[in-house]
Motif scaffolding. Structure first.
Motif, PDB file in Angstrom:
ATOM      1  N   ASP A  77       0.974  -1.309  -0.172  1.00 51.73           N
ATOM      2  CA  ASP A  77       0.124   0.132  -0.092  1.00 51.73           C
ATOM      3  C   ASP A  77       0.793   1.218  -0.082  1.00 51.73           C
ATOM      4  O   ASP A  77       0.785   2.169  -0.729  1.00 51.73           O
ATOM      5  CB  ASP A  77      -1.005   0.102   1.108  1.00 51.73           C
ATOM      6  N   GLU A  78       1.818   1.067   0.766  1.00 55.56           N
ATOM      7  CA  GLU A  78       2.897   2.392   0.994  1.00 55.56           C
ATOM      8  C   GLU A  78       3.486   2.666  -0.425  1.00 55.56           C
ATOM      9  O   GLU A  78       3.738   3.645  -0.946  1.00 55.56           O
ATOM     10  CB  GLU A  78       3.810   1.959   2.135  1.00 55.56           C
ATOM     11  N   TYR A  79       3.931   1.343  -1.110  1.00 52.28           N
ATOM     12  CA  TYR A  79       4.624   1.625  -2.536  1.00 52.28           C
ATOM     13  C   TYR A  79       3.573   2.032  -3.341  1.00 52.28           C
ATOM     14  O   TYR A  79       3.950   3.102  -3.983  1.00 52.28           O
ATOM     15  CB  TYR A  79       5.226   0.140  -2.734  1.00 52.28           C
ATOM     16  N   ASP A  80       2.551   1.537  -3.486  1.00 52.51           N
ATOM     17  CA  ASP A  80       1.345   2.091  -4.476  1.00 52.51           C
ATOM     18  C   ASP A  80       1.387   3.511  -4.200  1.00 52.51           C
ATOM     19  O   ASP A  80       1.041   4.414  -5.152  1.00 52.51           O
ATOM     20  CB  ASP A  80       0.064   1.396  -4.071  1.00 52.51           C
ATOM     21  N   ASN A  81       1.096   4.103  -2.704  1.00 52.64           N
ATOM     22  CA  ASN A  81       0.805   5.431  -2.440  1.00 52.64           C
ATOM     23  C   ASN A  81       2.131   6.264  -3.120  1.00 52.64           C
ATOM     24  O   ASN A  81       1.941   7.352  -3.711  1.00 52.64           O
ATOM     25  CB  ASN A  81       0.833   5.595  -1.148  1.00 52.64           C
ATOM     26  N   LYS A  82       3.353   5.797  -3.025  1.00 55.07           N
ATOM     27  CA  LYS A  82       4.531   6.567  -3.298  1.00 55.07           C
ATOM     28  C   LYS A  82       4.659   6.809  -4.788  1.00 55.07           C
ATOM     29  O   LYS A  82       4.844   7.937  -5.525  1.00 55.07           O
ATOM     30  CB  LYS A  82       5.816   5.901  -2.900  1.00 55.07           C
ATOM     31  N   ILE A  83       4.181   5.483  -5.608  1.00 52.41           N
ATOM     32  CA  ILE A  83       4.292   5.706  -7.058  1.00 52.41           C
ATOM     33  C   ILE A  83       2.999   6.745  -7.666  1.00 52.41           C
ATOM     34  O   ILE A  83       3.445   7.193  -8.387  1.00 52.41           O
ATOM     35  CB  ILE A  83       4.036   4.099  -7.622  1.00 52.41           C
ATOM     36  N   GLN A  84       2.111   6.636  -7.040  1.00 49.82           N
ATOM     37  CA  GLN A  84       1.010   7.759  -7.421  1.00 49.82           C
ATOM     38  C   GLN A  84       1.542   9.213  -7.152  1.00 49.82           C
ATOM     39  O   GLN A  84       1.319   9.970  -7.918  1.00 49.82           O
ATOM     40  CB  GLN A  84      -0.418   7.533  -6.348  1.00 49.82           C
ATOM     41  N   GLN A  85       2.102   9.371  -5.898  1.00 52.74           N
ATOM     42  CA  GLN A  85       2.661  10.654  -5.705  1.00 52.74           C
ATOM     43  C   GLN A  85       3.741  10.942  -6.646  1.00 52.74           C
ATOM     44  O   GLN A  85       3.892  12.149  -7.272  1.00 52.74           O
ATOM     45  CB  GLN A  85       3.601  10.760  -4.327  1.00 52.74           C
ATOM     46  N   TYR A 142       4.119   9.734  -9.855  1.00 53.60           N
ATOM     47  CA  TYR A 142       3.406  10.024 -11.255  1.00 53.60           C
ATOM     48  C   TYR A 142       2.589  11.316 -11.106  1.00 53.60           C
ATOM     49  O   TYR A 142       2.615  11.861 -12.088  1.00 53.60           O
ATOM     50  CB  TYR A 142       2.698   8.855 -11.625  1.00 53.60           C
ATOM     51  N   GLY A 143       2.003  11.715  -9.938  1.00 53.70           N
ATOM     52  CA  GLY A 143       1.308  12.850  -9.684  1.00 53.70           C
ATOM     53  C   GLY A 143       2.354  14.105  -9.965  1.00 53.70           C
ATOM     54  O   GLY A 143       1.926  15.204 -10.603  1.00 53.70           O
ATOM     55  N   MET A 144       3.325  14.056  -9.140  1.00 56.10           N
ATOM     56  CA  MET A 144       4.295  15.255  -9.593  1.00 56.10           C
ATOM     57  C   MET A 144       4.793  15.360 -10.988  1.00 56.10           C
ATOM     58  O   MET A 144       5.064  16.349 -11.672  1.00 56.10           O
ATOM     59  CB  MET A 144       5.580  15.067  -8.277  1.00 56.10           C
ATOM     60  N   ILE A 145       5.194  14.146 -11.504  1.00 58.40           N
ATOM     61  CA  ILE A 145       5.451  14.119 -13.049  1.00 58.40           C
ATOM     62  C   ILE A 145       4.321  14.818 -13.960  1.00 58.40           C
ATOM     63  O   ILE A 145       4.756  15.554 -14.945  1.00 58.40           O
ATOM     64  CB  ILE A 145       5.885  12.769 -13.332  1.00 58.40           C
ATOM     65  N   HIS A 146       3.283  14.210 -13.595  1.00 57.02           N
ATOM     66  CA  HIS A 146       2.073  14.917 -14.409  1.00 57.02           C
ATOM     67  C   HIS A 146       1.880  16.404 -14.245  1.00 57.02           C
ATOM     68  O   HIS A 146       1.540  17.215 -15.298  1.00 57.02           O
ATOM     69  CB  HIS A 146       0.790  14.017 -13.901  1.00 57.02           C
ATOM     70  N   LYS A 147       2.038  16.908 -12.878  1.00 53.81           N
ATOM     71  CA  LYS A 147       2.018  18.264 -12.817  1.00 53.81           C
ATOM     72  C   LYS A 147       3.085  18.973 -13.512  1.00 53.81           C
ATOM     73  O   LYS A 147       3.016  20.182 -13.898  1.00 53.81           O
ATOM     74  CB  LYS A 147       2.049  18.602 -11.269  1.00 53.81           C
ATOM     75  N   MET A 159      -2.300   5.759 -18.404  1.00 49.71           N
ATOM     76  CA  MET A 159      -2.091   4.807 -17.265  1.00 49.71           C
ATOM     77  C   MET A 159      -3.086   4.657 -16.337  1.00 49.71           C
ATOM     78  O   MET A 159      -3.151   3.616 -15.777  1.00 49.71           O
ATOM     79  CB  MET A 159      -0.845   5.071 -16.966  1.00 49.71           C
ATOM     80  N   LYS A 160      -3.844   5.886 -16.453  1.00 51.71           N
ATOM     81  CA  LYS A 160      -4.935   5.713 -15.218  1.00 51.71           C
ATOM     82  C   LYS A 160      -4.276   5.217 -13.816  1.00 51.71           C
ATOM     83  O   LYS A 160      -5.215   4.578 -13.229  1.00 51.71           O
ATOM     84  CB  LYS A 160      -6.038   4.633 -15.511  1.00 51.71           C
ATOM     85  N   ILE A 161      -3.071   5.973 -13.591  1.00 56.31           N
ATOM     86  CA  ILE A 161      -2.758   5.481 -11.975  1.00 56.31           C
ATOM     87  C   ILE A 161      -2.895   6.666 -11.166  1.00 56.31           C
ATOM     88  O   ILE A 161      -2.821   6.301  -9.952  1.00 56.31           O
ATOM     89  CB  ILE A 161      -1.107   5.441 -12.655  1.00 56.31           C
ATOM     90  N   LEU A 162      -3.402   7.769 -11.503  1.00 57.74           N
ATOM     91  CA  LEU A 162      -3.702   8.970 -10.667  1.00 57.74           C
ATOM     92  C   LEU A 162      -5.073   8.717  -9.970  1.00 57.74           C
ATOM     93  O   LEU A 162      -5.971   8.244 -10.942  1.00 57.74           O
ATOM     94  CB  LEU A 162      -3.413  10.233 -11.250  1.00 57.74           C
ATOM     95  N   PRO A 163      -5.218   8.988  -8.866  1.00 55.24           N
ATOM     96  CA  PRO A 163      -6.614   9.114  -8.229  1.00 55.24           C
ATOM     97  C   PRO A 163      -7.560   9.935  -9.025  1.00 55.24           C
ATOM     98  O   PRO A 163      -7.129  10.927  -9.352  1.00 55.24           O
ATOM     99  CB  PRO A 163      -6.642   9.197  -6.500  1.00 55.24           C
ATOM    100  N   LYS A 164      -9.060   9.558  -9.035  1.00 54.67           N
ATOM    101  CA  LYS A 164      -9.713  10.632  -9.850  1.00 54.67           C
ATOM    102  C   LYS A 164     -10.057  11.636  -8.833  1.00 54.67           C
ATOM    103  O   LYS A 164     -10.054  11.647  -7.398  1.00 54.67           O
ATOM    104  CB  LYS A 164     -11.103  10.029  -9.923  1.00 54.67           C
ATOM    105  N   THR A 165     -10.109  12.989  -9.262  1.00 58.22           N
ATOM    106  CA  THR A 165     -10.327  14.397  -8.575  1.00 58.22           C
ATOM    107  C   THR A 165     -11.788  14.528  -8.671  1.00 58.22           C
ATOM    108  O   THR A 165     -12.386  14.173  -9.679  1.00 58.22           O
ATOM    109  CB  THR A 165      -9.545  15.322  -8.944  1.00 58.22           C
ATOM    110  N   GLN A 166     -12.256  15.126  -7.643  1.00 64.45           N
ATOM    111  CA  GLN A 166     -13.590  15.422  -7.591  1.00 64.45           C
ATOM    112  C   GLN A 166     -13.943  16.801  -8.544  1.00 64.45           C
ATOM    113  O   GLN A 166     -13.680  17.589  -8.503  1.00 64.45           O
ATOM    114  CB  GLN A 166     -14.143  15.609  -6.164  1.00 64.45           C
TER     115      GLN A 166
END
Length: 107
Positions: free
Chosen positions: A72-80, A82-87, A100-107
């Motif tokens: 879970d921690e690994y998955d969270n770090k990978i999302q962070q 990719y989120g930063m690279i996306h930004k 890739m659909k790896i980022l969480p959906k935003t509201q």
């Protein structure tokens, strides 16, 4: 620290951050200042540590993946990461990460 953004080339698999497009293979091009690169480097370092925890945990056969804090921690770090690279990334990086659909959906 310098607030001027410079191009960087990122390889998520190796955790490499380079200012040279030709010194090694890379997957994403971003524009970042020193503070952002330091933050991304820290995420890569944390992810490396998490990978080791997950490696050792993988040798415990009775813990299933979905009950595993290290995964879970690994998955969270990978999302962070990719989120930063996306930004910070160029349009090609953004498009690729979105497919890739790896980022969480935003509201």
């Amino acid at each position: 620290m310098d607030n001027q953004k410079k191009p960087y080339y990122i390889d998520v698999g190796t955790g490499e951050i380079s200012q040279s497009a030709t010194s090694s293979t890379w997957s994403f091009k971003i524009q970042a200042n020193d503070e952002e690169i330091t933050e991304l480097r820290e995420l890569f370092n944390q992810n490396y540590s998490t990978e080791w925890k997950a490696f050792w945990r993988a040798h415990v056969p009775y813990v299933q993946y979905h009950y595993d804090r290290e995964n879970d921690e690994y998955d969270n770090k990978i999302q962070q990461i990719y989120g930063m690279i996306h930004k910070l990334g160029d349009q090609e990086a953004k498009n690729h990460i979105e497919t890739m659909k790896i980022l969480p959906k935003t509201q």
